[in-house]
Enzyme design. Structure first.
Site, PDB file in Angstrom:
ATOM      1  N   GLU C  43       0.837  -1.195   0.000  1.00  0.00           N
ATOM      2  CA  GLU C  43       0.000   0.000   0.000  1.00  0.00           C
ATOM      3  C   GLU C  43       0.874   1.248   0.000  1.00  0.00           C
ATOM      4  O   GLU C  43       1.785   1.375   0.810  1.00  0.00           O
ATOM      5  CB  GLU C  43      -0.928  -0.024   1.220  1.00  0.00           C
ATOM      6  N   GLU C  69      -4.883  -6.778   2.043  1.00  0.00           N
ATOM      7  CA  GLU C  69      -3.644  -7.466   2.426  1.00  0.00           C
ATOM      8  C   GLU C  69      -3.663  -8.951   2.086  1.00  0.00           C
ATOM      9  O   GLU C  69      -2.673  -9.506   1.598  1.00  0.00           O
ATOM     10  CB  GLU C  69      -3.362  -7.278   3.916  1.00  0.00           C
ATOM     11  N   ALA C  93       3.357  -4.372  11.269  1.00  0.00           N
ATOM     12  CA  ALA C  93       3.300  -5.808  11.511  1.00  0.00           C
ATOM     13  C   ALA C  93       1.928  -6.255  12.008  1.00  0.00           C
ATOM     14  O   ALA C  93       1.560  -7.418  11.855  1.00  0.00           O
ATOM     15  CB  ALA C  93       4.384  -6.210  12.507  1.00  0.00           C
ATOM     16  N   PHE C  95      -0.748  -5.731  10.676  1.00  0.00           N
ATOM     17  CA  PHE C  95      -1.613  -6.074   9.552  1.00  0.00           C
ATOM     18  C   PHE C  95      -1.287  -7.454   8.988  1.00  0.00           C
ATOM     19  O   PHE C  95      -1.969  -7.943   8.094  1.00  0.00           O
ATOM     20  CB  PHE C  95      -1.499  -5.040   8.423  1.00  0.00           C
ATOM     21  N   HIS C 138      -1.552  -1.214  16.455  1.00  0.00           N
ATOM     22  CA  HIS C 138      -0.440  -0.890  15.558  1.00  0.00           C
ATOM     23  C   HIS C 138       0.911  -1.213  16.193  1.00  0.00           C
ATOM     24  O   HIS C 138       1.930  -0.704  15.735  1.00  0.00           O
ATOM     25  CB  HIS C 138      -0.453   0.584  15.179  1.00  0.00           C
TER      26      HIS C 138
HETATM   27  C1  LIG Z   1      -5.611  -3.443   7.607  1.00  0.00           C
HETATM   28  C2  LIG Z   1      -4.920  -2.147   7.478  1.00  0.00           C
HETATM   29  N1  LIG Z   1      -4.202  -1.896   6.383  1.00  0.00           N
HETATM   30  C3  LIG Z   1      -3.559  -0.733   6.238  1.00  0.00           C
HETATM   31  C4  LIG Z   1      -3.638   0.234   7.213  1.00  0.00           C
HETATM   32  C5  LIG Z   1      -2.883   1.544   7.058  1.00  0.00           C
HETATM   33  N2  LIG Z   1      -3.834   2.617   6.746  1.00  0.00           N
HETATM   34  C6  LIG Z   1      -4.309   3.410   7.711  1.00  0.00           C
HETATM   35  S1  LIG Z   1      -5.452   4.490   7.118  1.00  0.00           S
HETATM   36  C7  LIG Z   1      -5.285   3.890   5.556  1.00  0.00           C
HETATM   37  C8  LIG Z   1      -6.101   4.463   4.456  1.00  0.00           C
HETATM   38  C9  LIG Z   1      -7.544   4.225   4.665  1.00  0.00           C
HETATM   39  O1  LIG Z   1      -8.273   4.812   3.637  1.00  0.00           O
HETATM   40  P1  LIG Z   1      -9.821   5.024   3.766  1.00  0.00           P
HETATM   41  O2  LIG Z   1     -10.468   3.736   4.152  1.00  0.00           O
HETATM   42  O3  LIG Z   1     -10.290   5.646   2.506  1.00  0.00           O
HETATM   43  O4  LIG Z   1      -9.996   6.011   4.995  1.00  0.00           O
HETATM   44  P2  LIG Z   1      -9.475   7.518   5.111  1.00  0.00           P
HETATM   45  O5  LIG Z   1      -8.105   7.458   5.720  1.00  0.00           O
HETATM   46  O6  LIG Z   1      -9.506   8.122   3.776  1.00  0.00           O
HETATM   47  O7  LIG Z   1     -10.445   8.156   6.053  1.00  0.00           O
HETATM   48  C10 LIG Z   1      -4.360   2.868   5.505  1.00  0.00           C
HETATM   49  C11 LIG Z   1      -3.970   2.149   4.309  1.00  0.00           C
HETATM   50  C12 LIG Z   1      -4.406  -0.073   8.353  1.00  0.00           C
HETATM   51  N3  LIG Z   1      -4.508   0.788   9.367  1.00  0.00           N
HETATM   52  N4  LIG Z   1      -5.047  -1.251   8.454  1.00  0.00           N
END
Ligand SMILES: Cc1ncc(C[n+]2csc(CCOP(=O)(O)OP(=O)(O)O)c2C)c(N)n1
Ligand SMILES: Cc1ncc(C[n+]2csc(CCOP(=O)(O)OP(=O)(O)O)c2C)c(N)n1
Ligand SMILES: [Mg+2]
Ligand SMILES: [Mg+2]
Lengths: 325, 333, 333, 325
Positions: C43, C69, C93, C95, C138
């Protein structure tokens, strides 16, 4: 289903609470009073508040890593929230959860998940429980556009629709997951179209218009409460701040300054709604009073939070178990 | 064998013979009778236990799930937070990985992360195949992975009476409990108390055989070859004490220590893979806390660090056998 | 600090200073230069390493993934079977559980289950937060869970030079390799060989300090407080040998044994939770294979069996500190 | 895109191979020559063979726990397959994989997954690799109706469509996942409708008609090879045997004897195709020859398998690593 006058003012009040809470919290963050990740909800207030106001007090909810707006939208007290951000014992989660996990169970929040997509099955289970127990509680499930690509979204919506669970799936589509746009990650960028695959309705609404969000959600809630099953609502919105406070994105910008500025100027949900209220005859004075009240409220919350003690080191294992062995 | 009617008719306080798998079903029947918040969910669970639970409780209490392990595990967690007490049947333990994010990131953490605002009374059941050529994708024994996760309780009882009593405790417990059933034990018969209020507390080991010379800790299904080995050793005049932790998390280290205080010798047997398994943990705790009691090295027997083969020819010697166990004990004498 | 240009200009066979995280990126740049089958996916990886990899290799080699994932891990495994050599960035980690079914049921098993018909050359990277109030969802350090899984190799190097050399070995390896980076080490600077052919073999521990009195095994990020403690102990006249396994699976037990043969005393330090962690495994192996060399109990320091709290006040003493480590060493003297 | 005469006879041959292989294997199973779980493909031959014949030899494939038909459909040698079922060293997987994991890489199978839904991302990755490497290989991905509800389905189809990967998703919809019907587990029982959520085409075809399956797949393969992206094909089929050999289902039957009998009588893909071939002028003699050839082929496979030695105990760690440490 339309908001009455009180609800309209409450909508304005709660949106403003979110905005001012975030602004103040970012100030505290920059003063090192708040640790960890900080994801601001600024810009997304209408999508949150419009949906929450369509719920009863005893309805349930789940949120996301961008978790500050949800409890405020549902009516939570601000002092315990601010204290939580600072990791204090007086925090809503006793300083154990923090910014990404801002659950206030007293207003019906069963969890906010720092794991993207992780809360969707939980919300579904909450609706499942209401259905099995025969109570008429509805569950509102918030998630972002990025979360739509997780398997949990798919598995949950299928079960909810199969059993006609009283769940509202509300996608806060702010166009991006960190630096990845919906177009770069969704084969079908029209997210509402995914609902058909689960035999449930899907609608897209203007997430910057608190009235539109309220009305769509209220209709969905009525439907769900009547046993007609879940719905997917995609509220198009925009995040005004960076993904998380302080994030520096190297290389090519993933969204232009012009895009951001245009949204702030023309699509600020609070400014838009203020204009609507004035237009509908609410007095400038009434709005001012609300604004001052919110400012006061936030001030008190910060004071409470700053004065709240840190958790005692000896208590580090508290809250692990209901039934310790 | 008794009929179902006889089993139910038996007065409280008496024992009755049943198999391990019947005892699991019986525990669930009693707890579902006692508490209507207890529900069962999993794939094809309507036919589980010969359909007994489905017949008795119907489809509002027994839910056939779509093949969505991650999703329905999360659904069950949400339901547990909101007034139900689900038993989640994850079927083969190899499928537990699909649900592990929900079990670990949500079920094990949320009570703590909300500062105790919510409770998650939930049971996750799964069974471990270690015979019958199920091959590597259906033969996992992944309990060691969950041992490292705070906030989980883990049981893996080895007799019909123990599974009944511990399953009931798990269902009554206010926190997430994982149940790892060794499918090799399902057919085992034993006396089981009929009293629906007889529970066995989580966290207490059981001395399955008393002895003086060597302490043998047997985990889960390894109890079967262990008892066979001990019978053979007894004939040779070797006196072995067999400890069955029954609960894997939290482990009852005191019980092991008490035995080692007597014997000074320790062998640990399990069907889990060798690295970072329950045996590692017990040995490590003893090497720290019972070092001065130990007269000889701690021996561990387990599955090798290799995947479970399909071929019966390879599967046969894969898990510790009676002979392996007897030989290990003899090495310590 | 050197500029990027200087780093690349440096002649083979010399060292250059860089941070741990720069060394990871550098390892990937060199391996992606060397072998066009190596690709990076995860990502938002286009911005990873300050966008350096994306700038250099473009979007056919560096793939931003949807938040899926499990799916993209499986996709990478399929790609590894079919001619590519993916580096999968799983980010935090915590995730990894979402990808664990694919890592365990597919990546670790398929070569064996197909009787060697296919190969799965793949690297899974993730990083562990144990500071900075990331809170329990996290802050996982889940390497012990994967230790129990046959077919996986696991590295967690602690210096810039080690991560570069081991990351390169991981990318060149023909099997699945998991890389657990401790985020606390990212900013650490160190001399790193520029020679793109200098690799460090998987499976070899490194003696980070030589000593006579006590052996200290430090796992992953625990090296930092360990070295601090050793510095303090040295001033007190206590001579400590520090062993860094670098590779967690397979563990280099011989290196530990050699040291224990000298010291007779062993302390193991890690940031993983206490139960069934790498320390358990090392202690168990020593209690079996080095029992007669041990003069004192084996001590283990680790995170408690509690989730990581958000509050800085609670997080501060959560992981073993310099003082905890020094105290443990003193206890053994 | 239609089958030519040779392909038609090959279709008949391969379907028959699957049928006779399964029948013989079940016989061996009942004689305790085959251990473990046994999932028969009887009844589903047309869905498998029609799809496989639309591939080139160097195209790739993944299968499922119901794994015997897939390699046979793709043209694998039967002797090593039968030996695998018996856990012999001469087995295609050296006796390490067995019934649920019948991968023959020499005909392009990268894996058959005993984990439901587990192979879908792998197939997607194989197509991804072809796309990245710039070769024109196509990957065919088999899975059952039950697997559609796994998150892997959702995540994979999104990625495949997003990047227009050369993948064909072929759902063998036999109506049931063990004892749970599609209606009881899918909120949208029309599985092909799920494709729209990923912006890709979805079609439903008669999976008992080998011609229909071939034609739909051939079209999809041409499309995929031309870089136009993936497709979801739902082949409606029926399993004639119980979920796995010997399974006894207690309680209410989940499907009626009448339903099963009707399918065996009216919807047997091999009988149906035999009639078509005769109608199209293929002689009874030609068909007889094929039938005898298949019988011979199976006999030889059994003989090979029975004579193949069991793996030596000392070799139990073989094949674990490409690069042992
Ligand atoms: C399972 C998982 N994968 C990756 C992340 C890292 N991460 C945190 S916020 C985010 C983006 C999320 O996007 P969205 O669902 O559109 O929510 P927004 O942040 O735009 O409110 C990511 C990839 C995570 N917290 N959990
Ligand atoms: C992840 C996972 N969950 C559950 C199972 C147990 N299981 C094996 S086959 C099966 C039904 C699969 O149904 P479907 O996908 O329709 O395939 P079919 O058996 O009908 O060919 C189930 C639930 C499994 N093998 N893997
Ligand atoms: Mg977003
Ligand atoms: Mg099916």
């Amino acid at each position: 289903m339309q908001m009455n006058g009180d609800q309209q003012l409450e909508a304005y009040r709660r949106m403003l609470r979110i905005r001012r809470f975030e602004e103040e919290a970012m100030r505290q963050f920059s003063r090192n009073k708040i640790p960890g990740f900080f994801h601001s909800s600024v810009g997304q207030e209408a999508a949150i508040v419009g949906a929450c106001l369509a719920l009863r007090d005893d309805d349930a909810m789940t949120g996301t890593h961008r978790s500050h707006g949800h409890p405020i939208g549902k009516g939570a007290r601000l002092d315990a929230l601010m204290a939580e951000l600072m990791g204090k014992q007086g925090g809503i989660c006793k300083g154990r959860g923090g910014s990404m996990h801002f659950a206030d169970n007293s207003v019906g929040i069963i969890s906010e998940s720092g794991i993207v997509g992780g809360g969707i099955p939980l919300a579904t289970g909450c609706a499942f429980s209401a259905s099995v127990r025969g109570v008429d509680q509805v569950t509102l499930c918030f998630f972002g556009d990025g979360a739509v690509n997780e398997g949990t979204f798919h598995e949950s919506l299928n079960m909810a629709s199969l059993w006609k669970l009283p769940a509202i799936y509300l996608c806060e589509n702010n166009g991006y997951a960190i630096v990845t746009s919906v177009e770069q990650s969704h084969a079908q960028p029209d997210i509402a179209l995914r609902a058909a695959g689960y035999g449930m309705p899907g609608v897209t609404i203007d997430g910057q218009d608190v009235t539109a969000v309220f009305e769509a959600t209220a209709q969905a809630v009525a439907r769900a409460r009547a046993g007609e099953g879940p719905i997917l609502i995609v509220a198009n919105t925009y995040r005004f701040d960076e993904h998380n406070y302080g994030l520096l994105v190297p290389g090519q910008p993933y969204r232009s300054v012009a895009e951001i500025e245009a949204h702030k100027r023309d699509r600020d949900p609070i400014l838009l709604y203020r204009a609507v209220l004035l237009e509908e005859g609410v007095s400038e004075k009434t709005l001012r009073e609300i604004e001052e009240e919110v400012t006061e409220h936030i001030k008190k919350a910060v004071k409470f939070a700053l004065n709240s003690p840190m958790p005692e080191t000896e208590t580090f294992s508290d809250y692990m178990f209901n039934t310790p062995i | 064998m008794h009929t179902d009617a006889q089993k139910h008719a038996a007065p409280h306080g008496t024992d009755i013979q049943m198999t391990y798998v019947e005892a699991i079903v019986q525990a669930q029947i009693e707890e579902m009778d006692r508490d209507e918040r207890v529900i069962l969910m999993g794939e094809d669970v309507s036919i589980y236990g010969r359909g007994k639970l489905f017949e008795r409780f119907g489809k509002r209490r027994v839910w056939n799930m779509p093949i969505s392990e991650g999703g329905f595990t999360g659904l069950a967690i949400g339901a547990a937070i909101s007034g139900l007490r689900p038993i989640v049947d994850l079927s083969t333990a190899s499928f537990v990985y699909l649900a592990s994010d929900q079990i670990i990131n949500q079920a094990s953490k949320l009570r703590f992360m909300t500062g105790g605002q919510i409770d998650i009374p939930i049971v996750f059941r799964c069974f471990m195949y270690s015979a019958g050529s199920m091959a590597a994708q259906h033969a996992d024994r992944p309990y060691p992975l969950f041992m490292n996760v705070p906030g989980l309780k883990i049981i893996s009882p080895t007799s019909a009476a123990d599974i009944k009593g511990l399953m009931k405790s798990a269902i009554r417990d206010g926190d997430p409990v994982l149940v790892f059933e060794d499918a090799r034990l399902w057919s085992l018969e034993g006396d089981v108390p009929t009293d629906p209020d007889r529970v066995i507390p989580i966290g207490k080991a059981d001395v399955k055989r008393e002895g003086r010379d060597v302490t043998l800790v047997a985990i889960a299904g390894a109890i079967r070859p262990t008892i066979e080995a001990v019978d053979a050793l007894t004939e040779e005049g070797v006196s072995v004490e067999v400890i069955d932790p029954r609960t894997l998390k939290p482990l009852d280290h005191e019980a092991v220590k008490m035995s080692v205080a007597k014997t000074g010798r320790l062998v640990i047997v399990e069907n889990g893979h060798r690295v970072c398994n329950v045996g590692s943990e017990i040995a490590a705790v003893m090497a720290e806390e019972a070092f001065d009691l130990l007269r000889r090295p701690i021996l561990r027997l387990s599955a090798p660090d290799i995947h479970v083969p399909f071929s019966p020819a390879l599967e046969k010697g894969f898990f510790p056998t009676k002979d392996d166990i007897a030989a290990a004990v003899r090495r310590l004498l």
